[in-house]
Design an enzyme around this catalytic site. Structure first.
Site, mmCIF file in Angstrom:
data_model
loop_
_atom_site.group_PDB
_atom_site.id
_atom_site.type_symbol
_atom_site.label_atom_id
_atom_site.label_comp_id
_atom_site.label_asym_id
_atom_site.label_seq_id
_atom_site.Cartn_x
_atom_site.Cartn_y
_atom_site.Cartn_z
ATOM 1 N N ASP A 12 0.845 -1.199 0.000
ATOM 2 C CA ASP A 12 0.000 0.000 0.000
ATOM 3 C C ASP A 12 0.885 1.256 0.000
ATOM 4 O OD1 ASP A 12 -2.489 1.536 0.698
ATOM 5 O OD2 ASP A 12 -1.322 1.895 2.510
ATOM 6 N N ASP A 14 -0.273 5.194 0.729
ATOM 7 C CA ASP A 14 -0.520 6.202 1.773
ATOM 8 C C ASP A 14 -0.605 5.545 3.148
ATOM 9 O OD1 ASP A 14 -0.698 8.240 -0.104
ATOM 10 O OD2 ASP A 14 -2.868 8.147 -0.250
ATOM 11 N N ASP A 175 -1.763 -0.569 5.804
ATOM 12 C CA ASP A 175 -1.937 0.163 7.064
ATOM 13 C C ASP A 175 -3.380 0.227 7.525
ATOM 14 O OD1 ASP A 175 -2.712 1.943 4.975
ATOM 15 O OD2 ASP A 175 -2.530 3.624 6.376
HETATM 16 O O1 PGA Z 1 -6.082 7.533 -1.614
HETATM 17 C C1 PGA Z 1 -6.367 6.961 -0.547
HETATM 18 O O2 PGA Z 1 -7.475 7.009 -0.024
HETATM 19 C C2 PGA Z 1 -5.323 6.146 0.198
HETATM 20 O O3 PGA Z 1 -4.585 5.337 -0.589
HETATM 21 P P1 PGA Z 1 -3.820 4.013 -0.071
HETATM 22 O O4 PGA Z 1 -4.633 2.906 -0.622
HETATM 23 O O5 PGA Z 1 -2.461 4.171 -0.709
HETATM 24 O O6 PGA Z 1 -3.743 4.036 1.427
HETATM 25 MG MG MG Z 2 -2.989 3.174 3.179
#
Ligand code: PGA
Ligand code: MG
Length: 222
Positions: A12, A14, A175
């Site tokens: 992942d 973010d 996360d």
């Molecule tokens: O854009 C988002 O809501 C978060 O993205 P992610 O899947 O990388 O945590």
């Molecule tokens: Mg994430």
């Protein structure tokens, strides 16, 4: 219990690789203040991230995780956010400590890496490039690559298909509960980092296979 060394690791973005909330907060507050609305705190934005930008914008407009924003307001708000974030996706975002160390260790073990994020491609690729992460990945699956975002298993199954493996040869590192649900639905083991964004809740409550505090702990798991 030790995990088997996988052939592919899906990671992942973010909250796992990158702390992107400072730039997401600037874009959120540009959108809110342009609409004459009160600004949000970084803590608010941290709990709203994870289901893609349209959901983040709706959460900022309503101050609520589930509530739908009025369509006309959302139609005004979304382009304000997107235009700003397109211009400034990576002013303050930072790679978390030990991430490069963990990625290098996985690469040394000949494990293929894919980034699987709910962020759309137009924002993901410049962010990965600017932070020196892009070349680690054999594949990047974004929020708009498949018809569904995580927690739907589609982005992970797309990756499984791409590498021509079976789900048990892969694992996910994430996360949030969206990563846990997507991984479980796709039949992958899931390791979670404790420091990310899980809507303000401890990620252990989502019952991933293991929780780590930094990527430096990865090698001890196998
Ligand atoms: O854009 C988002 O809501 C978060 O993205 P992610 O899947 O990388 O945590
Ligand atoms: Mg994430």
């Amino acid at each position: 219990m030790k995990l088997d060394l996988p052939e592919v690791v899906f990671i992942d973005l973010d909250g796992t690789l990158v702390d992107s909330v400072p730039d997401l907060t600037c874009a959120t507050n540009h959108m809110l203040s342009s609409l004459g609305l009160a600004e949000a705190s970084e803590t608010d934005v941290r709990s709203w991230v994870g289901n893609g930008i349209p959901r983040l914008v709706e959460r900022a407009l309503t101050g609520d995780m589930q509530q739908k924003a009025e369509t006309a307001l959302l139609q005004k708000a979304l382009p304000l956010f997107l235009d700003y974030y397109q211009q400034f996706p990576c002013e303050e975002s930072q790679v978390y400590p030990d991430v490069f160390e963990g990625l290098n260790w996985l690469k040394d073990k000949q494990i293929k890496l894919a980034c699987v994020t709910n962020k759309d491609e137009t924002f993901t690729l410049p962010l990965l490039e600017k932070l020196g992460l892009k070349d680690y990945f054999d594949l990047v699956v974004c929020g708009d690559t498949t018809p569904h975002k995580k927690p739907h298993p589609a982005p992970l199954l797309y990756g499984v298909d791409y590498f021509r493996i079976t789900p048990e040869k892969a694992l996910m590192i994430g996360d949030s509960i969206n990563d846990v649900k997507a991984a479980k639905a796709a039949g992958l083991a899931i390791i979670c980092v404790s420091y990310g964004y899980n809507h303000g809740q401890p990620i252990s409550a989502a019952a991933p296979n293991t929780v780590i505090d930094t990527f430096a702990e990865l090698e001890s798991l196998f």
